[in-house]
Design an enzyme around this catalytic site. Structure first.
Site, mmCIF file in Angstrom:
data_model
loop_
_atom_site.group_PDB
_atom_site.id
_atom_site.type_symbol
_atom_site.label_atom_id
_atom_site.label_comp_id
_atom_site.label_asym_id
_atom_site.label_seq_id
_atom_site.Cartn_x
_atom_site.Cartn_y
_atom_site.Cartn_z
ATOM 1 N N TYR A 65 -9.152 5.551 7.756
ATOM 2 C CA TYR A 65 -9.127 6.043 9.316
ATOM 3 C C TYR A 65 -10.013 6.840 9.132
ATOM 4 O O TYR A 65 -9.779 8.106 8.833
ATOM 5 C CB TYR A 65 -7.760 6.442 9.696
ATOM 6 C CG TYR A 65 -6.700 5.307 10.055
ATOM 7 C CD1 TYR A 65 -5.798 5.091 8.964
ATOM 8 C CD2 TYR A 65 -6.250 4.913 11.282
ATOM 9 C CE1 TYR A 65 -4.851 3.985 8.997
ATOM 10 C CE2 TYR A 65 -5.456 3.888 11.313
ATOM 11 C CZ TYR A 65 -4.562 3.481 10.268
ATOM 12 O OH TYR A 65 -3.745 2.639 10.345
ATOM 13 N N HIS A 114 0.699 -1.289 -0.052
ATOM 14 C CA HIS A 114 -0.219 0.026 -0.052
ATOM 15 C C HIS A 114 0.904 1.282 0.017
ATOM 16 O O HIS A 114 1.834 1.305 0.638
ATOM 17 C CB HIS A 114 -0.915 -0.131 1.418
ATOM 18 C CG HIS A 114 -2.048 -0.945 1.011
ATOM 19 N ND1 HIS A 114 -3.333 -0.733 1.829
ATOM 20 C CD2 HIS A 114 -2.320 -1.811 0.275
ATOM 21 C CE1 HIS A 114 -4.316 -1.799 1.499
ATOM 22 N NE2 HIS A 114 -3.500 -2.349 0.534
ATOM 23 N N TYR A 153 4.015 6.847 9.832
ATOM 24 C CA TYR A 153 3.294 5.621 9.757
ATOM 25 C C TYR A 153 4.084 4.573 8.834
ATOM 26 O O TYR A 153 4.091 3.531 9.223
ATOM 27 C CB TYR A 153 2.176 6.107 8.572
ATOM 28 C CG TYR A 153 0.926 4.949 8.545
ATOM 29 C CD1 TYR A 153 0.020 5.101 9.570
ATOM 30 C CD2 TYR A 153 1.167 3.745 7.819
ATOM 31 C CE1 TYR A 153 -1.070 3.712 9.578
ATOM 32 C CE2 TYR A 153 0.290 2.895 7.605
ATOM 33 C CZ TYR A 153 -0.899 3.016 8.566
ATOM 34 O OH TYR A 153 -1.812 2.015 8.332
ATOM 35 N N LYS A 187 1.622 -0.035 14.953
ATOM 36 C CA LYS A 187 3.023 0.150 15.545
ATOM 37 C C LYS A 187 3.479 -1.029 16.225
ATOM 38 O O LYS A 187 4.659 -1.446 16.343
ATOM 39 C CB LYS A 187 3.354 1.554 16.282
ATOM 40 C CG LYS A 187 3.367 2.552 15.536
ATOM 41 C CD LYS A 187 4.559 2.754 14.544
ATOM 42 C CE LYS A 187 4.338 3.432 13.294
ATOM 43 N NZ LYS A 187 4.722 3.080 11.969
ATOM 44 N N PRO A 190 -3.596 0.690 19.205
ATOM 45 C CA PRO A 190 -3.572 -0.011 17.994
ATOM 46 C C PRO A 190 -3.498 1.087 16.748
ATOM 47 O O PRO A 190 -2.830 0.967 15.535
ATOM 48 C CB PRO A 190 -4.279 -1.110 17.793
ATOM 49 C CG PRO A 190 -5.390 -0.797 18.818
ATOM 50 C CD PRO A 190 -4.622 -0.089 20.027
HETATM 51 P P1 FAD Z 1 2.882 -11.467 21.706
HETATM 52 O O1 FAD Z 1 2.237 -11.666 20.275
HETATM 53 O O2 FAD Z 1 1.911 -11.395 22.678
HETATM 54 O O3 FAD Z 1 3.619 -12.911 22.045
HETATM 55 C C1 FAD Z 1 3.836 -13.142 23.457
HETATM 56 C C2 FAD Z 1 4.047 -14.837 23.301
HETATM 57 O O4 FAD Z 1 4.463 -15.220 24.645
HETATM 58 C C3 FAD Z 1 2.571 -15.152 23.147
HETATM 59 O O5 FAD Z 1 2.467 -16.379 22.258
HETATM 60 C C4 FAD Z 1 2.268 -15.947 24.451
HETATM 61 O O6 FAD Z 1 1.544 -17.080 24.623
HETATM 62 C C5 FAD Z 1 3.680 -16.336 25.030
HETATM 63 N N1 FAD Z 1 3.832 -16.335 26.211
HETATM 64 C C6 FAD Z 1 3.101 -15.527 27.462
HETATM 65 N N2 FAD Z 1 3.520 -15.834 28.760
HETATM 66 C C7 FAD Z 1 4.355 -16.851 28.578
HETATM 67 C C8 FAD Z 1 5.068 -17.703 29.567
HETATM 68 N N3 FAD Z 1 4.917 -17.606 30.930
HETATM 69 N N4 FAD Z 1 5.847 -18.616 29.183
HETATM 70 C C9 FAD Z 1 6.096 -18.937 27.725
HETATM 71 N N5 FAD Z 1 5.207 -18.097 26.786
HETATM 72 C C10 FAD Z 1 4.547 -17.204 27.166
HETATM 73 N N6 FAD Z 1 -1.033 -4.155 16.605
HETATM 74 C C11 FAD Z 1 -1.362 -3.718 15.509
HETATM 75 O O7 FAD Z 1 -0.174 -3.108 14.964
HETATM 76 N N7 FAD Z 1 -2.381 -3.923 15.045
HETATM 77 C C12 FAD Z 1 -3.401 -4.627 15.444
HETATM 78 O O8 FAD Z 1 -4.724 -4.578 15.047
HETATM 79 C C13 FAD Z 1 -3.274 -5.148 16.941
HETATM 80 N N8 FAD Z 1 -4.356 -5.915 17.560
HETATM 81 C C14 FAD Z 1 -4.027 -6.395 18.689
HETATM 82 C C15 FAD Z 1 -4.879 -7.108 19.370
HETATM 83 C C16 FAD Z 1 -4.627 -7.667 20.748
HETATM 84 C C17 FAD Z 1 -5.656 -8.666 21.078
HETATM 85 C C18 FAD Z 1 -3.333 -7.675 21.238
HETATM 86 C C19 FAD Z 1 -3.073 -8.364 22.453
HETATM 87 C C20 FAD Z 1 -2.452 -7.100 20.436
HETATM 88 C C21 FAD Z 1 -2.640 -6.286 19.075
HETATM 89 N N9 FAD Z 1 -1.770 -5.729 18.354
HETATM 90 C C22 FAD Z 1 -1.835 -5.059 17.393
HETATM 91 C C23 FAD Z 1 -0.230 -5.646 18.947
HETATM 92 C C24 FAD Z 1 0.546 -6.610 18.287
HETATM 93 O O9 FAD Z 1 -0.263 -7.796 18.004
HETATM 94 C C25 FAD Z 1 1.819 -6.979 19.304
HETATM 95 O O10 FAD Z 1 2.541 -5.697 19.234
HETATM 96 C C26 FAD Z 1 2.784 -7.916 18.774
HETATM 97 O O11 FAD Z 1 1.966 -9.256 18.905
HETATM 98 C C27 FAD Z 1 3.804 -8.271 19.727
HETATM 99 O O12 FAD Z 1 4.539 -9.358 19.650
HETATM 100 P P2 FAD Z 1 5.152 -10.099 20.939
HETATM 101 O O13 FAD Z 1 5.814 -11.192 20.222
HETATM 102 O O14 FAD Z 1 6.022 -9.029 21.562
HETATM 103 O O15 FAD Z 1 3.939 -10.412 21.977
HETATM 104 C C1 DHB Z 2 -4.758 -2.799 11.261
HETATM 105 C C2 DHB Z 2 -4.604 -2.526 12.609
HETATM 106 C C3 DHB Z 2 -4.432 -1.296 13.052
HETATM 107 O O1 DHB Z 2 -4.012 -0.872 14.197
HETATM 108 C C4 DHB Z 2 -4.188 -0.218 12.001
HETATM 109 O O2 DHB Z 2 -3.720 0.782 12.522
HETATM 110 C C5 DHB Z 2 -3.955 -0.683 10.802
HETATM 111 C C6 DHB Z 2 -4.673 -1.922 10.542
HETATM 112 C C7 DHB Z 2 -5.415 -4.350 11.290
HETATM 113 O O3 DHB Z 2 -5.408 -4.955 11.868
HETATM 114 O O4 DHB Z 2 -5.073 -4.438 9.600
#
Ligand code: FAD
Ligand code: DHB
Length: 405
Positions: free
Chosen positions: A204, A75, A388, A300, A296
């Protein structure tokens, strides 16, 4: 075989932990990933969808770019809607030729898991870490439960990639970390729908009824979000009510039609800003959501996680190759600069586009004045576009991996 010792114990097999393990593996650094959930759960968890160019580059360098290049949607802009008007933010024109890629977090995770199970390093599902010990000493260890048994993984370093609720950050003694946070008085109701996106680029929308976002997962699957009050039960929103509300919030003067289709998933996500400092305590490091959370709006979270582990993998590789801890010692400061930039941007996007329940008409007029400024000034629009698409990554660990492996 269950490993009993490794160089880097990676806690959490989300995007941060999986990408870190892959980059370490490519640089010859030994590690083990412990993930509490089962594989199917981790691969289905609906979350982010937008990858910055820097994230795409590092995934490619990690060897996880093949399906991303085939199926990811590139995009070159986004649309802002406010006051029943549309305004396009043109990334290449405003942010030095940059673009973003729509490719779901679920797919990034699947690609990285496939690679890791095929080529290593060890990745244990159903392995829940319960404690980290000895981070202040030269011999840390991680205690975890797997197959109903208590086990110990001895290591030289521990990296907490275990998300916001993980145990690694919580294992740091009182006073070892400082946290900064803010909660928001609204949440997002997110849906997935089996219908072609009604737009070519993300929308948005600021509206008197609250924020709405039109995103997508593929040419046939749409992802949409609505601002809702905190404590909302997703089940209380019928499909028809969701589509009606989306229609009302995206309303614009001129031709536009929101296509409806079967809704296949609904969930509510709370919004929070959170930063831990520093991202290190002795031989324990924090990366991704374990260290920081952004609301969100602006997408980022996943990109920050990828940036953290890219910097961290380069630092461990430097230590492995030369014995120098210089990059490792700089890890926290290097990442926190980028983290705070993204915190500010996510806060700005969130508070400019959402309606606070206590918001006065005066504050609503200020939001519209700000959006109008972005629409009318290339300087203001460039500020949004640059943030962005994301800052360039300073430590191109993948590039070095290509030369050295
Ligand atoms: P996570 O993806 O949370 O991974 C952490 C991992 O650690 C998980 O698999 C978990 O099971 C594991 N874990 C936890 N505790 C333990 C333990 N004690 N022992 C072993 N393993 C463990 N970002 C966006 O940019 N757009 C979005 O739309 C968006 N939607 C989101 C929706 C939700 C519900 C959430 C929670 C986050 C969202 N985010 C979004 C943020 C983005 O998904 C996260 O920033 C990203 O997943 C970060 O990755 P991570 O690996 O740091 O953490
Ligand atoms: C999506 C999530 C976001 O937070 C955003 O700013 C743009 C896209 C998505 O899940 O596609």
């Amino acid at each position: 075989m269950i490993p009993e010792h490794t160089t880097v114990a990676v806690v959490g097999g989300g995007p941060a932990g999986l990408l870190l393990a892959r980059l370490l593996h490519l640089r010859g650094v030994d590690c083990v990933v412990l993930e509490s959930r089962e594989r199917a759960y981790v691969e289905q968890r609906q979350r982010a969808g937008i990858l910055e160019q820097g994230t795409v580059d590092v995934l490619r360098a990690a060897g996880a770019g093949e399906r991303l290049d085939r199926e990811g949607l590139v995009h070159h802009g986004i649309e802002l809607r406010f006051d029943r008007r549309s305004h396009r933010i043109d990334f290449p024109a405003l942010a030095a030729g940059a673009s973003v890629t729509v490719y779901a977090q679920t797919e990034v995770v699947k690609d990285l898991i496939d690679l890791q199970l095929a080529e290593g390093p060890p990745l244990l599902f159903g392995a829940e870490v319960v404690a980290v010990e000895g981070a202040d000493t030269g011999r840390p260890s991680v205690r975890y439960r797997s197959d109903g048994r208590d086990r110990v993984l001895a290591c030289e370093y521990v990296v907490g990639c275990d998300g916001f609720h993980g145990v690694v950050r919580q294992s740091v003694p009182e006073g070892g970390l400082t946290t900064y946070q803010r909660e928001y008085p609204y949440s997002w109701l997110g849906i997935l729908a089996d219908v072609a996106p009604s737009c070519e680029e993300l929308i948005y929308a600021h509206s008197p009824r609250g924020f709405a976002l039109h995103s997508m997962r593929s040419p046939s699957v749409s992802r949409l979000y609505l601002q809702v009050p905190n404590g909302t039960d997703a089940a209380a929103w019928s499909d028809e009510r969701i589509w009606d509300e989306l229609d009302a919030r995206f309303a614009v003067d001129g031709p536009w039609r929101l296509e409806r289709g079967p809704i296949t998933a609904k969930s509510v996500l709370p919004m929070r800003s959170f930063v831990t400092e520093p991202l290190r305590h002795g031989r324990l490091f924090l990366a991704g959501d374990a260290a920081h959370i952004v609301p969100p709006t602006g997408a980022k979270g996943l990109n920050l996680a990828a940036a953290d582990v890219t910097v961290l993998a380069a630092a461990f590789a430097e230590l492995h190759d030369t014995g120098s801890t210089e990059l490792l010692d700089a890890y926290s400061d290097t990442c926190l600069r980028r983290v705070w930039r993204a915190e500010h941007f996510s806060y700005f996007m969130t508070t400019t586009l959402h309606t606070d329940p206590d918001q006065s008409p005066f504050e609503t007029r200020l939001q519209i004045a700000q959006l109008d400024r972005i629409a009318g000034s290339p300087h203001a629009a460039a500020e949004l576009a640059e943030n962005y698409v994301g800052l360039p990554l300073t430590a191109p660990v993948g590039e070095r991996a290509e030369h050295t492996d």
